[in-house]
Design a protein around this motif. Structure first.
Motif, PDB file in Angstrom:
ATOM      1  N   SER A  26     -12.726  12.380   6.203  1.00  0.00           N
ATOM      2  CA  SER A  26     -13.722  11.817   5.255  1.00  0.00           C
ATOM      3  C   SER A  26     -13.552  10.413   5.042  1.00  0.00           C
ATOM      4  O   SER A  26     -12.762   9.641   5.015  1.00  0.00           O
ATOM      5  N   LYS A  27     -14.747   9.739   4.498  1.00  0.00           N
ATOM      6  CA  LYS A  27     -14.784   8.466   4.098  1.00  0.00           C
ATOM      7  C   LYS A  27     -13.677   8.315   3.039  1.00  0.00           C
ATOM      8  O   LYS A  27     -12.853   6.943   3.128  1.00  0.00           O
ATOM      9  N   GLY A  28     -13.715   9.132   1.906  1.00  0.00           N
ATOM     10  CA  GLY A  28     -12.790   9.086   1.025  1.00  0.00           C
ATOM     11  C   GLY A  28     -11.251   9.070   1.498  1.00  0.00           C
ATOM     12  O   GLY A  28     -10.382   8.260   0.755  1.00  0.00           O
ATOM     13  N   ALA A  29     -11.196   9.729   2.346  1.00  0.00           N
ATOM     14  CA  ALA A  29      -9.758   9.844   3.014  1.00  0.00           C
ATOM     15  C   ALA A  29      -9.086   8.546   3.426  1.00  0.00           C
ATOM     16  O   ALA A  29      -7.822   8.463   3.511  1.00  0.00           O
ATOM     17  N   PHE A  30     -10.134   7.646   4.045  1.00  0.00           N
ATOM     18  CA  PHE A  30      -9.583   6.482   4.355  1.00  0.00           C
ATOM     19  C   PHE A  30      -8.601   5.816   3.736  1.00  0.00           C
ATOM     20  O   PHE A  30      -7.799   5.327   3.736  1.00  0.00           O
ATOM     21  N   TYR A  31      -9.123   5.857   2.352  1.00  0.00           N
ATOM     22  CA  TYR A  31      -8.507   4.818   1.104  1.00  0.00           C
ATOM     23  C   TYR A  31      -7.016   5.571   0.678  1.00  0.00           C
ATOM     24  O   TYR A  31      -6.309   4.984   0.059  1.00  0.00           O
ATOM     25  N   LEU A  32      -6.693   6.647   1.375  1.00  0.00           N
ATOM     26  CA  LEU A  32      -5.480   7.302   1.135  1.00  0.00           C
ATOM     27  C   LEU A  32      -4.558   6.518   2.067  1.00  0.00           C
ATOM     28  O   LEU A  32      -3.153   6.600   1.784  1.00  0.00           O
ATOM     29  N   HIS A  33      -4.982   5.921   3.077  1.00  0.00           N
ATOM     30  CA  HIS A  33      -4.147   5.210   4.077  1.00  0.00           C
ATOM     31  C   HIS A  33      -4.367   3.837   4.103  1.00  0.00           C
ATOM     32  O   HIS A  33      -3.214   3.181   4.782  1.00  0.00           O
ATOM     33  N   ALA A  34      -5.307   3.282   3.699  1.00  0.00           N
ATOM     34  CA  ALA A  34      -5.602   1.785   3.715  1.00  0.00           C
ATOM     35  C   ALA A  34      -6.502   1.485   2.630  1.00  0.00           C
ATOM     36  O   ALA A  34      -7.526   2.129   2.269  1.00  0.00           O
TER      37      ALA A  34
ATOM     38  N   MET B 281       0.822  -1.217  -0.037  1.00  0.00           N
ATOM     39  CA  MET B 281       0.065   0.144  -0.110  1.00  0.00           C
ATOM     40  C   MET B 281       0.918   1.497  -0.051  1.00  0.00           C
ATOM     41  O   MET B 281       1.817   1.381   0.790  1.00  0.00           O
ATOM     42  N   ALA B 282       0.577   2.311  -0.742  1.00  0.00           N
ATOM     43  CA  ALA B 282       1.294   3.464  -0.863  1.00  0.00           C
ATOM     44  C   ALA B 282       1.200   4.337   0.503  1.00  0.00           C
ATOM     45  O   ALA B 282       0.202   4.255   1.085  1.00  0.00           O
TER      46      ALA B 282
ATOM     47  N   SER C 174      -8.324  -1.257   2.692  1.00  0.00           N
ATOM     48  CA  SER C 174      -9.713  -1.918   3.531  1.00  0.00           C
ATOM     49  C   SER C 174      -9.374  -1.634   5.024  1.00  0.00           C
ATOM     50  O   SER C 174      -8.383  -1.513   5.417  1.00  0.00           O
ATOM     51  N   LYS C 175     -10.614  -2.036   5.918  1.00  0.00           N
ATOM     52  CA  LYS C 175     -10.387  -1.920   7.231  1.00  0.00           C
ATOM     53  C   LYS C 175      -9.773  -3.375   7.660  1.00  0.00           C
ATOM     54  O   LYS C 175      -8.933  -3.299   8.452  1.00  0.00           O
ATOM     55  N   GLU C 176      -9.667  -4.431   6.827  1.00  0.00           N
ATOM     56  CA  GLU C 176      -9.080  -5.441   7.303  1.00  0.00           C
ATOM     57  C   GLU C 176      -7.600  -5.294   6.796  1.00  0.00           C
ATOM     58  O   GLU C 176      -6.579  -5.836   7.866  1.00  0.00           O
ATOM     59  N   ALA C 177      -7.169  -4.707   5.783  1.00  0.00           N
ATOM     60  CA  ALA C 177      -5.792  -4.490   5.360  1.00  0.00           C
ATOM     61  C   ALA C 177      -5.143  -3.559   6.562  1.00  0.00           C
ATOM     62  O   ALA C 177      -3.858  -3.632   7.165  1.00  0.00           O
ATOM     63  N   LEU C 178      -6.030  -2.703   7.124  1.00  0.00           N
ATOM     64  CA  LEU C 178      -5.535  -1.674   8.351  1.00  0.00           C
ATOM     65  C   LEU C 178      -5.270  -2.836   9.692  1.00  0.00           C
ATOM     66  O   LEU C 178      -4.354  -2.367  10.196  1.00  0.00           O
ATOM     67  N   PHE C 179      -6.196  -3.538   9.853  1.00  0.00           N
ATOM     68  CA  PHE C 179      -5.946  -4.198  11.047  1.00  0.00           C
ATOM     69  C   PHE C 179      -4.906  -5.099  10.935  1.00  0.00           C
ATOM     70  O   PHE C 179      -4.030  -5.355  11.811  1.00  0.00           O
ATOM     71  N   ALA C 180      -4.697  -5.749   9.670  1.00  0.00           N
ATOM     72  CA  ALA C 180      -3.431  -6.588   9.354  1.00  0.00           C
ATOM     73  C   ALA C 180      -2.153  -5.706   9.643  1.00  0.00           C
ATOM     74  O   ALA C 180      -1.132  -6.454  10.235  1.00  0.00           O
TER      75      ALA C 180
ATOM     76  N   GLY D 215     -18.250  -5.963  11.777  1.00  0.00           N
ATOM     77  CA  GLY D 215     -19.145  -4.825  12.398  1.00  0.00           C
ATOM     78  C   GLY D 215     -18.780  -3.624  12.237  1.00  0.00           C
ATOM     79  O   GLY D 215     -19.816  -2.650  11.917  1.00  0.00           O
ATOM     80  N   ALA D 216     -17.610  -3.454  12.269  1.00  0.00           N
ATOM     81  CA  ALA D 216     -16.961  -1.907  12.222  1.00  0.00           C
ATOM     82  C   ALA D 216     -17.297  -1.580  10.965  1.00  0.00           C
ATOM     83  O   ALA D 216     -16.857  -1.989   9.699  1.00  0.00           O
ATOM     84  N   ARG D 217     -17.577  -0.138  10.707  1.00  0.00           N
ATOM     85  CA  ARG D 217     -17.773   0.601   9.566  1.00  0.00           C
ATOM     86  C   ARG D 217     -16.546   1.821   9.166  1.00  0.00           C
ATOM     87  O   ARG D 217     -16.697   2.399  10.083  1.00  0.00           O
ATOM     88  N   ILE D 218     -16.396   1.824   7.869  1.00  0.00           N
ATOM     89  CA  ILE D 218     -15.322   2.690   7.683  1.00  0.00           C
ATOM     90  C   ILE D 218     -15.968   4.152   7.831  1.00  0.00           C
ATOM     91  O   ILE D 218     -14.977   4.883   8.483  1.00  0.00           O
ATOM     92  N   GLU D 219     -16.928   4.272   7.619  1.00  0.00           N
ATOM     93  CA  GLU D 219     -17.620   5.706   7.967  1.00  0.00           C
ATOM     94  C   GLU D 219     -17.687   6.158   9.402  1.00  0.00           C
ATOM     95  O   GLU D 219     -17.404   7.336   9.693  1.00  0.00           O
ATOM     96  N   ASP D 220     -17.742   5.195  10.197  1.00  0.00           N
ATOM     97  CA  ASP D 220     -17.712   5.348  11.822  1.00  0.00           C
ATOM     98  C   ASP D 220     -16.321   5.533  11.881  1.00  0.00           C
ATOM     99  O   ASP D 220     -15.987   6.321  13.012  1.00  0.00           O
ATOM    100  N   ILE D 221     -15.356   5.061  11.639  1.00  0.00           N
ATOM    101  CA  ILE D 221     -13.889   5.058  11.923  1.00  0.00           C
ATOM    102  C   ILE D 221     -13.514   6.440  11.453  1.00  0.00           C
ATOM    103  O   ILE D 221     -12.883   7.247  12.152  1.00  0.00           O
ATOM    104  N   THR D 222     -13.821   6.984  10.183  1.00  0.00           N
ATOM    105  CA  THR D 222     -13.167   8.237   9.744  1.00  0.00           C
ATOM    106  C   THR D 222     -14.051   9.356  10.424  1.00  0.00           C
ATOM    107  O   THR D 222     -13.376  10.434  10.715  1.00  0.00           O
TER     108      THR D 222
END
Length: 266
Positions: free
Chosen positions: A54-62, A14-15, A64-70, A41-48
């Motif tokens: 923003s929800k879109g900003a999440f994908y600048l860092h990961a 991941m970049a 998926s949520k699974e990849a972030l947990f990994a 059960g975790a939702r990306i919009e709740d995390i952001t």
């Protein structure tokens, strides 16, 4: 612990974003959300939303949520493996330098025996400190990873560590330093299971417990519960007024005192 290859590969390729503070906030919010709702059960919009992104900003860092947990899990397992290897190295150096601990060492509380206890307790404290730092990750592995690629990670690790701890205890049993009427795999399961439950307990409190006292308590239980039978008279003498040497000369009297006088402390 074995992390699913696909998750590790995704996280590794991941970049990297240009906003480290935003990334740290995102990871912190994600870890809290994973504890509350589990991975599924975790939702990306709740995390952001929790960290002001923003929800879109999440994908600048990961991706998926699974990849972030990994990625967080990978950091934890890397540090944990370092501690495991450090403990194994310290144990091997101890036996190479001081020889095997025997029943007589336990009975007499020899300097060699006390040094082994010190080395082990220090290692256990380092492990507890790491578990405190990643207590949320442990919670997710135990209770929040069902139905995901991570649902067997925890128990695969537990099985391996039970086998390793059992091997260590078999060596001490063979030298007479531990009681032999309890199977080593039972002792291994008891110890590893204790750490798993303590990690779960850590996640239920915001105030950091006295981990040094926890490590000391664990070793007191192991030492007194696994000591060879011939060490009990000496244990009584150490807690009473008679010196250990007189206890060894008259074990029957020492044992009698132990049975008739209740202990006032741990």
């Amino acid at each position: 612990m074995v992390i699913p290859d696909r998750r590790v590969r995704n996280a590794a390729t991941m970049a990297r974003p240009a906003a480290p503070h935003a990334r740290a906030s995102l990871i912190s919010a994600a870890r809290a959300e994973f504890v509350k709702k589990g991975l599924k059960g975790a939702r990306i919009e709740d995390i952001t939303a929790a960290c002001g992104l923003s929800k879109g900003a999440f994908y600048l860092h990961a991706e998926s949520k699974e990849a972030l947990f990994a990625e967080v899990l990978g950091e934890f397992t890397s540090e944990l493996q370092t501690l495991i290897e450090q403990r194994r190295g310290e144990t091997e150096r101890f036996f190479a330098e001081h020889g095997p601990v025997e029943a007589r060492d336990v009975v007499e509380r020899s300097a060699r025996y006390e040094l082994l206890l010190t080395v082990s307790a220090e290692s256990d404290l380092r492990t507890l400190e790491l578990l405190w730092s990643y207590r949320d990750v442990m919670h997710v592995l135990i209770r929040g990873s069902q139905g995901t690629d991570f649902d067997t990670v925890m128990w695969s690790f537990v099985d391996r560590e039970v086998a390793h701890v059992s091997q260590e205890f078999q060596r001490l049993q063979a030298s007479g330093a531990l009681r032999t009427d309890v199977p080593a795999e039972v002792i291994g399961s008891l110890i590893v299971g204790t750490y798993v439950l303590l990690a779960q307990r850590m996640c239920q409190t915001e105030e950091k417990p006295d981990l040094a006292a926890w490590a000391s308590s664990i070793h007191r239980l192991i030492r007194e519960g696994c000591a060879p039978r011939e060490s009990f008279p000496a244990e009584s003498a150490a807690r009473g007024s008679a010196p250990a040497s007189s206890s060894r000369r008259a074990p029957a009297r020492a044992l009698s005192r132990t049975r008739s006088t209740p202990r006032s402390g741990p």
